[in-house]
Motif scaffolding. Structure first.
Motif, PDB file in Angstrom:
ATOM      1  N   GLU A 135       1.137 -28.160 -39.588  1.00 53.12           N
ATOM      2  CA  GLU A 135       2.394 -28.560 -38.942  1.00 53.12           C
ATOM      3  C   GLU A 135       3.016 -27.436 -38.120  1.00 53.12           C
ATOM      4  N   GLN A 136       2.571 -26.210 -38.323  1.00 48.86           N
ATOM      5  CA  GLN A 136       3.081 -25.069 -37.552  1.00 48.86           C
ATOM      6  C   GLN A 136       2.085 -24.588 -36.492  1.00 48.86           C
ATOM      7  N   ALA A 137       0.946 -25.228 -36.398  1.00 50.41           N
ATOM      8  CA  ALA A 137      -0.103 -24.778 -35.486  1.00 50.41           C
ATOM      9  C   ALA A 137       0.287 -25.026 -34.033  1.00 50.41           C
ATOM     10  N   PRO A 138      -0.093 -24.122 -33.143  1.00 49.79           N
ATOM     11  CA  PRO A 138       0.156 -24.363 -31.711  1.00 49.79           C
ATOM     12  C   PRO A 138      -0.738 -25.483 -31.207  1.00 49.79           C
ATOM     13  N   ARG A 139      -0.141 -26.375 -30.425  1.00 49.09           N
ATOM     14  CA  ARG A 139      -0.902 -27.503 -29.874  1.00 49.09           C
ATOM     15  C   ARG A 139      -0.821 -27.548 -28.351  1.00 49.09           C
ATOM     16  N   GLU A 140       0.375 -27.301 -27.827  1.00 51.32           N
ATOM     17  CA  GLU A 140       0.566 -27.347 -26.380  1.00 51.32           C
ATOM     18  C   GLU A 140       0.406 -25.948 -25.786  1.00 51.32           C
ATOM     19  N   ALA A 141       0.145 -25.892 -24.487  1.00 51.31           N
ATOM     20  CA  ALA A 141      -0.081 -24.605 -23.829  1.00 51.31           C
ATOM     21  C   ALA A 141       1.097 -23.661 -24.003  1.00 51.31           C
ATOM     22  N   MET A 142       2.309 -24.198 -23.947  1.00 50.94           N
ATOM     23  CA  MET A 142       3.492 -23.347 -24.070  1.00 50.94           C
ATOM     24  C   MET A 142       3.675 -22.812 -25.486  1.00 50.94           C
ATOM     25  N   ASP A 143       3.080 -23.486 -26.470  1.00 55.35           N
ATOM     26  CA  ASP A 143       3.188 -23.012 -27.852  1.00 55.35           C
ATOM     27  C   ASP A 143       2.564 -21.633 -28.020  1.00 55.35           C
ATOM     28  N   TYR A 144       1.574 -21.335 -27.200  1.00 48.81           N
ATOM     29  CA  TYR A 144       0.884 -20.052 -27.331  1.00 48.81           C
ATOM     30  C   TYR A 144       1.722 -18.879 -26.810  1.00 48.81           C
ATOM     31  N   LEU A 145       2.876 -19.184 -26.273  1.00 51.13           N
ATOM     32  CA  LEU A 145       3.792 -18.130 -25.836  1.00 51.13           C
ATOM     33  C   LEU A 145       4.811 -17.777 -26.912  1.00 51.13           C
ATOM     34  N   ARG A 146       4.718 -18.406 -28.075  1.00 58.65           N
ATOM     35  CA  ARG A 146       5.659 -18.114 -29.155  1.00 58.65           C
ATOM     36  C   ARG A 146       5.560 -16.655 -29.597  1.00 58.65           C
ATOM     37  N   PRO A 147       6.686 -16.031 -29.880  1.00 60.29           N
ATOM     38  CA  PRO A 147       6.660 -14.620 -30.313  1.00 60.29           C
ATOM     39  C   PRO A 147       5.812 -14.383 -31.554  1.00 60.29           C
ATOM     40  N   ASP A 148       5.760 -15.356 -32.471  1.00 58.98           N
ATOM     41  CA  ASP A 148       4.994 -15.144 -33.705  1.00 58.98           C
ATOM     42  C   ASP A 148       3.485 -15.142 -33.478  1.00 58.98           C
ATOM     43  N   ILE A 171      -4.630 -26.561 -17.020  1.00 55.21           N
ATOM     44  CA  ILE A 171      -3.381 -26.083 -17.625  1.00 55.21           C
ATOM     45  C   ILE A 171      -2.523 -25.371 -16.586  1.00 55.21           C
ATOM     46  N   ILE A 172      -3.147 -24.554 -15.754  1.00 56.36           N
ATOM     47  CA  ILE A 172      -2.418 -23.826 -14.719  1.00 56.36           C
ATOM     48  C   ILE A 172      -1.848 -24.796 -13.687  1.00 56.36           C
ATOM     49  N   ALA A 173      -2.571 -25.879 -13.409  1.00 54.58           N
ATOM     50  CA  ALA A 173      -2.051 -26.875 -12.461  1.00 54.58           C
ATOM     51  C   ALA A 173      -0.722 -27.446 -12.930  1.00 54.58           C
ATOM     52  N   LYS A 174      -0.529 -27.510 -14.239  1.00 49.74           N
ATOM     53  CA  LYS A 174       0.717 -28.044 -14.789  1.00 49.74           C
ATOM     54  C   LYS A 174       1.776 -26.967 -14.976  1.00 49.74           C
ATOM     55  N   HIS A 175       1.363 -25.808 -15.483  1.00 53.21           N
ATOM     56  CA  HIS A 175       2.342 -24.792 -15.881  1.00 53.21           C
ATOM     57  C   HIS A 175       2.401 -23.586 -14.945  1.00 53.21           C
ATOM     58  N   GLY A 176       1.476 -23.483 -14.016  1.00 56.83           N
ATOM     59  CA  GLY A 176       1.514 -22.407 -13.039  1.00 56.83           C
ATOM     60  C   GLY A 176       0.876 -21.117 -13.532  1.00 56.83           C
ATOM     61  N   TYR A 177       0.642 -20.207 -12.593  1.00 53.87           N
ATOM     62  CA  TYR A 177       0.050 -18.919 -12.952  1.00 53.87           C
ATOM     63  C   TYR A 177       1.014 -18.056 -13.756  1.00 53.87           C
ATOM     64  N   GLY A 178       2.287 -18.410 -13.720  1.00 52.43           N
ATOM     65  CA  GLY A 178       3.238 -17.707 -14.571  1.00 52.43           C
ATOM     66  C   GLY A 178       2.899 -17.871 -16.039  1.00 52.43           C
ATOM     67  N   TRP A 179       2.377 -19.041 -16.388  1.00 50.64           N
ATOM     68  CA  TRP A 179       1.944 -19.255 -17.772  1.00 50.64           C
ATOM     69  C   TRP A 179       0.813 -18.305 -18.128  1.00 50.64           C
ATOM     70  N   LEU A 180      -0.152 -18.143 -17.215  1.00 47.23           N
ATOM     71  CA  LEU A 180      -1.271 -17.241 -17.480  1.00 47.23           C
ATOM     72  C   LEU A 180      -0.780 -15.810 -17.660  1.00 47.23           C
ATOM     73  N   GLU A 181       0.163 -15.389 -16.841  1.00 44.88           N
ATOM     74  CA  GLU A 181       0.704 -14.032 -16.980  1.00 44.88           C
ATOM     75  C   GLU A 181       1.407 -13.856 -18.328  1.00 44.88           C
ATOM     76  N   LYS A 182       2.074 -14.895 -18.788  1.00 48.17           N
ATOM     77  CA  LYS A 182       2.734 -14.815 -20.090  1.00 48.17           C
ATOM     78  C   LYS A 182       1.722 -14.812 -21.231  1.00 48.17           C
ATOM     79  N   ILE A 183       0.627 -15.552 -21.051  1.00 52.62           N
ATOM     80  CA  ILE A 183      -0.444 -15.507 -22.051  1.00 52.62           C
ATOM     81  C   ILE A 183      -1.010 -14.092 -22.138  1.00 52.62           C
ATOM     82  N   LEU A 184      -1.216 -13.483 -20.993  1.00 54.86           N
ATOM     83  CA  LEU A 184      -1.744 -12.118 -20.991  1.00 54.86           C
ATOM     84  C   LEU A 184      -0.804 -11.166 -21.706  1.00 54.86           C
ATOM     85  N   ALA A 185       0.498 -11.412 -21.579  1.00 50.65           N
ATOM     86  CA  ALA A 185       1.481 -10.565 -22.260  1.00 50.65           C
ATOM     87  C   ALA A 185       1.445 -10.752 -23.778  1.00 50.65           C
TER      88      ALA A 185
END
Length: 334
Positions: A135-148, A171-185
């Motif tokens: 129930e706490q697992a990341p499922r959506e692309a934005m979930d992987y940006l969680r601080p934990d 995924i980038i088509a929906k969330h943009g390259y900004g999402w990728l940069e945040k994943i890298l962070a």
């Protein structure tokens, strides 16, 4: 032993041929067991040899063997779906229509039976529920940006695997390259092979990935879970197979393809079957999920300029692929 008359006849012919050689797309040597176990139990007299390696290496081996005129392979089933129309065009494939092919979506079956879908693979979220409860697992692309999840993510290099590359593109088509940069962070661990993240998660070194394959229904006691997003894209495609025209063991090759499309083998699929008359308990048929696109992946794979351009962009963002071939197969081995 089979009770199917057609397979029994092929089995008798194959038993006299002395073996069967299969090139299977994959990224871990132990994946060969998915293809040998059930087949060997039913047809114990066939000495089956399955070599698992990245599809982008197997396809080059097939082409090189054809050029040299020394083919030793009977069957191939690969992720590189773009290879099969090319091989058919250049006369490398032997048409064969096994029983059950009429139950496969005709959009993924060559009209002449030169190649066709054998099963479905998908990449999506995988976690060890002993570490991250479902129930706490990341499922959506934005979930992987969680601080934990910072420093706890492991991902396959998208520029080393075209299926993962297409997943990133969507995924980038929906969330943009900004999402990728945040994943890298988030400081993910980048690895070769889509099985590698499973080993990393299993070791406790990292906790989550969205670039791996796992069983839809794991065995009892297994705490790893394959979890689909509810909204974002997940990658799924029909793994395509064919018999090579110069197959040294043609009857064994036909027997293998017949077995792969049998109801028994399809029901035992680790993920989704190719046959539409076979269901996996607890899961919808793959064509009923609106957030995946096997046809789109095929179009992507056929557009090699699109693939190469995106691969270059991913390398610029992430850095060059590092590490040995995860299968351990020597590139110069044929």
């Amino acid at each position: 032993m089979t009770t199917d008359p057609r397979m029994q006849e092929l089995y008798e012919q194959a038993s006299a041929e002395g073996g069967l050689v299969v090139y299977a797309g994959g990224d871990a040597p132990e994946q060969a067991q998915m293809y040998t176990a059930g087949f060997s139990e039913m047809f114990p007299d066939i000495d089956i040899e399955v070599t698992v390696d990245l599809s982008k290496f197997h396809n080059a081996r097939i082409d090189a063997q054809h050029i040299r005129g020394d083919n030793r392979v009977d069957v191939v089933h690969l992720q590189t779906v773009n290879d099969f129309p090319y091989w058919k065009q250049h006369g490398l494939l032997q048409p064969f229509r096994p029983d059950g092919l009429d139950q496969v979506d005709p959009d993924f079956v060559d009209p002449d039976g030169a190649y066709y879908a054998l099963f479905v693979f998908a990449f999506s979220n995988v976690v060890d529920t002993k570490v991250i409860p479902e129930e706490q697992a990341p499922r959506e692309a934005m979930d992987y940006l969680r601080p934990d999840l910072k420093d706890r993510i492991v991902l396959t290099y998208p520029h080393d695997d075209d299926a993962v590359l297409f997943q990133f593109e969507q995924i980038i088509a929906k969330h943009g390259y900004g999402w990728l940069e945040k994943i890298l962070a988030q400081n993910p661990m980048w690895v070769r092979g889509t099985a590698t993240p499973l080993a990393v998660i299993g070791s406790g070194e990292r906790a989550a990935t969205f670039t791996s394959f796992y069983y839809l229904n794991p065995p009892a006691g297994d705490s790893m879970r394959f979890l689909l997003p509810k909204e974002d894209f997940f990658q799924a495609w029909y793994q395509t197979g064919a018999i090579l025209k110069d197959a040294p063991h043609p009857a064994a090759a036909k027997l293998y393809m017949s077995y792969r499309l049998s109801q028994q083998a399809q029901q035992a699929s680790a993920q989704w079957p190719a046959r539409r008359d076979v269901r996996i308990p607890g899961w919808k048929p793959i064509d009923q999920y609106g957030n995946t696109d096997p046809r789109g992946f095929r179009e992507f794979m056929l557009d090699r300029a699109r693939v190469e351009r995106l691969r270059g962009i991913m390398e610029d963002f992430i850095g060059p692929v590092q590490g040995d071939n995860p299968t351990g197969v020597d590139r110069t081995w044929h």
